[in-house]
Design an enzyme around this catalytic site. Structure first.
Site, short mmCIF file in Angstrom:
data_model
loop_
_atom_site.label_atom_id
_atom_site.label_comp_id
_atom_site.label_asym_id
_atom_site.label_seq_id
_atom_site.Cartn_x
_atom_site.Cartn_y
_atom_site.Cartn_z
N ASN A 209 0.85 -1.19 0.00
CA ASN A 209 0.00 0.00 0.00
C ASN A 209 0.89 1.24 0.00
OD1 ASN A 209 0.56 0.76 2.87
ND2 ASN A 209 -0.44 -1.21 3.25
N LYS A 287 9.57 -16.29 -10.78
CA LYS A 287 8.80 -15.18 -11.33
C LYS A 287 7.70 -15.70 -12.24
CE LYS A 287 9.16 -11.02 -14.17
NZ LYS A 287 10.05 -10.18 -15.00
N PRO A 305 -2.90 -12.03 9.77
CA PRO A 305 -3.24 -11.90 11.19
C PRO A 305 -3.56 -10.46 11.54
CG PRO A 305 -0.87 -12.20 10.90
CD PRO A 305 -1.51 -12.47 9.56
N ASP A 306 -4.46 -10.28 12.49
CA ASP A 306 -4.89 -8.95 12.92
C ASP A 306 -4.03 -8.56 14.13
OD1 ASP A 306 -6.23 -6.73 14.06
OD2 ASP A 306 -8.10 -7.37 13.11
N ILE A 307 -3.02 -7.75 13.88
CA ILE A 307 -2.06 -7.42 14.92
C ILE A 307 -2.70 -6.60 16.03
CG2 ILE A 307 0.11 -6.20 15.41
CD1 ILE A 307 0.99 -6.94 12.55
N LYS A 339 -14.50 0.13 14.57
CA LYS A 339 -13.24 -0.62 14.66
C LYS A 339 -12.78 -0.73 16.10
CE LYS A 339 -8.56 -0.76 12.70
NZ LYS A 339 -7.63 -0.17 11.70
N LYS A 343 -12.05 -4.45 17.57
CA LYS A 343 -10.67 -4.84 17.87
C LYS A 343 -10.42 -4.99 19.37
CE LYS A 343 -9.55 -4.37 13.48
NZ LYS A 343 -9.19 -5.51 12.61
#
Length: 400
Positions: A209, A287, A305-307, A339, A343
């Site tokens: 990103n 490649k 994974p959701d840190i 959120k 979370k």
């Protein structure tokens, strides 16, 4: 050097240099001890004898003095100070600081230091408003340099406007505020995540990103400056490692989570990284090639994974304060509040990352601090200033 704090005062050239003598007195009245570096231009306005008489210390000026280098090298000059003050900070001196030039003792010390720096600009109003100076100050602020002033008023050249060096009392107050903040998180252990993650598709391609890591790195720098023992887990960025911070470099979300777990226990965790939501289940070993028929390779994605949620889970290793970021493009506060609930963290800093805002990769940020009780909108400011404001809120939370 005796006193509450040890100040290294760097005096640039300019008529405002006479105020540096008054600044020495103001700092001493606060209980601070002052050592000084007098630039060649500064020596045209104040004398080494005046400074030595006021500070009770030798005045340093010559980078190539063998006696000075054997007795007090430029590294030691900054290392033995708690804070560096540049007053007056001329347009030329600010430009050389921004460029990283080290051609005299003052600029060499400024380039070599890992201590906080406060500058008090002083120059003609036209020089102050010139785009080069505006850009130089913006860059220095992003690097964590603190600025006090300038004031507006009549100048020695006869013009009127911003450019007068701040009064010595204001500079001393700024120094006191910075040094007071420097110890407010002493004994605190902090963890910060920053930057993007790279999730491999094959040996040369990856999912990523637009995060630059500037905000996370600024937060780590501000925490360390406030006395926290800080670990920064950083995805790939082009940024220099913040001073006085333990940095762990990673690429993937899984690596970032493992580094965070290794850093525990901590008192505060700030999850500022823009972690990729998905990764390729089985990255190709070679490649990927086009087949010439226009068909696309099938990429099976799996969730990373959701840190933030992992660090927020109840248990003996949960940080006392867990802060997440919510990068949104619409309904910023509502999505951040949702959120926060999902979370299980304590605070969320939400920002609008729409292309029009210029947040990803930009120097500024507009954030909203969302807690279980309220949402507090902060004005647009430099990312370094966002970091400092967040650190003050963390300190207030810990003492409140």
């Amino acid at each position: 050097m005796s006193g509450n704090w040890r100040i290294l005062l760097i005096i640039g050239g300019g008529i405002a240099a006479y105020k540096s003598l008054l600044l020495v007195r103001e700092l001493q009245q606060q209980g601070d001890a002052v050592r000084s570096i007098l630039t060649g231009a500064g020596a045209r306005f104040v004398t080494p004898l005046s400074l030595q008489a006021l500070t009770g210390e030798k005045v340093y000026s010559d980078l190539f003095s063998l006696d000075d280098e054997s007795e007090m090298g430029h590294i030691r000059l900054s290392r033995e100070a708690d804070l560096l003050i540049v007053a007056p900070a001329t347009a030329d001196l600010l430009a050389r600081m921004r460029a990283g030039i080290a051609d005299d003792l003052a600029t060499t010390v400024l380039l070599a230091t890992d201590k906080p720096v406060l500058v008090a600009p002083a120059m003609n109003v036209r020089m102050w408003e010139h785009p080069a100076t505006v850009d130089n100050l913006a860059t220095l602020r992003r690097r964590g340099i603190h600025v006090v002033g300038p004031d507006s008023g009549e100048m020695a050249c006869g013009e009127y406007g911003p450019g007068r060096m701040a009064e010595p009392a204001a500079i001393a107050a700024g120094a006191a505020a910075m040094l007071g903040a420097a110890g407010q998180l002493a004994g605190c252990r902090a963890l910060v995540t920053s930057g993007p993650t790279w999730e491999a598709i094959d040996p040369v391609r990856y999912i990523a990103n637009r995060s630059s890591g500037r905000q996370g790195h600024a937060i780590a720098h501000a925490l360390a400056a406030a006395g926290a023992e800080t670990t920064l887990v950083s995805g790939p960025t082009r940024l220099a490692d913040p001073p006085a911070v333990r940095v762990v470099h990673v690429e993937t979300a899984c690596e970032m989570l493992e580094a965070c777990r290794t850093a525990l226990p901590v008192d505060v965790a700030v999850c500022a990284a823009a972690v990729a939501d998905w990764r390729v289940a089985q990255p190709a070993g070679n490649k990927l090639k086009k087949d010439g028929a226009g068909s696309l390779p099938g990429l099976e994605l799996v969730e990373n994974p959701d840190i933030l949620a992992t660090l927020s889970q109840p248990g003996p290793r949960r940080p006392g304060l867990v802060i997440g970021f919510a990068a949104e493009t619409e309904q910023v506060i509502d999505h951040a509040a949702d959120k926060l609930r999902r979370k299980g963290c304590d605070w969320i800093l939400a920002n609008d990352v729409s292309a029009s805002q210029g947040v990803f990769g930009g120097a500024d940020n507009t954030v909203h601090l969302v807690t279980a009780d309220q949402a507090e909108s902060w004005p647009r400011m430099a990312k370094a200033e966002v970091a400092e404001r967040l650190v003050r809120r963390i300190a207030d939370h810990r003492t409140g």
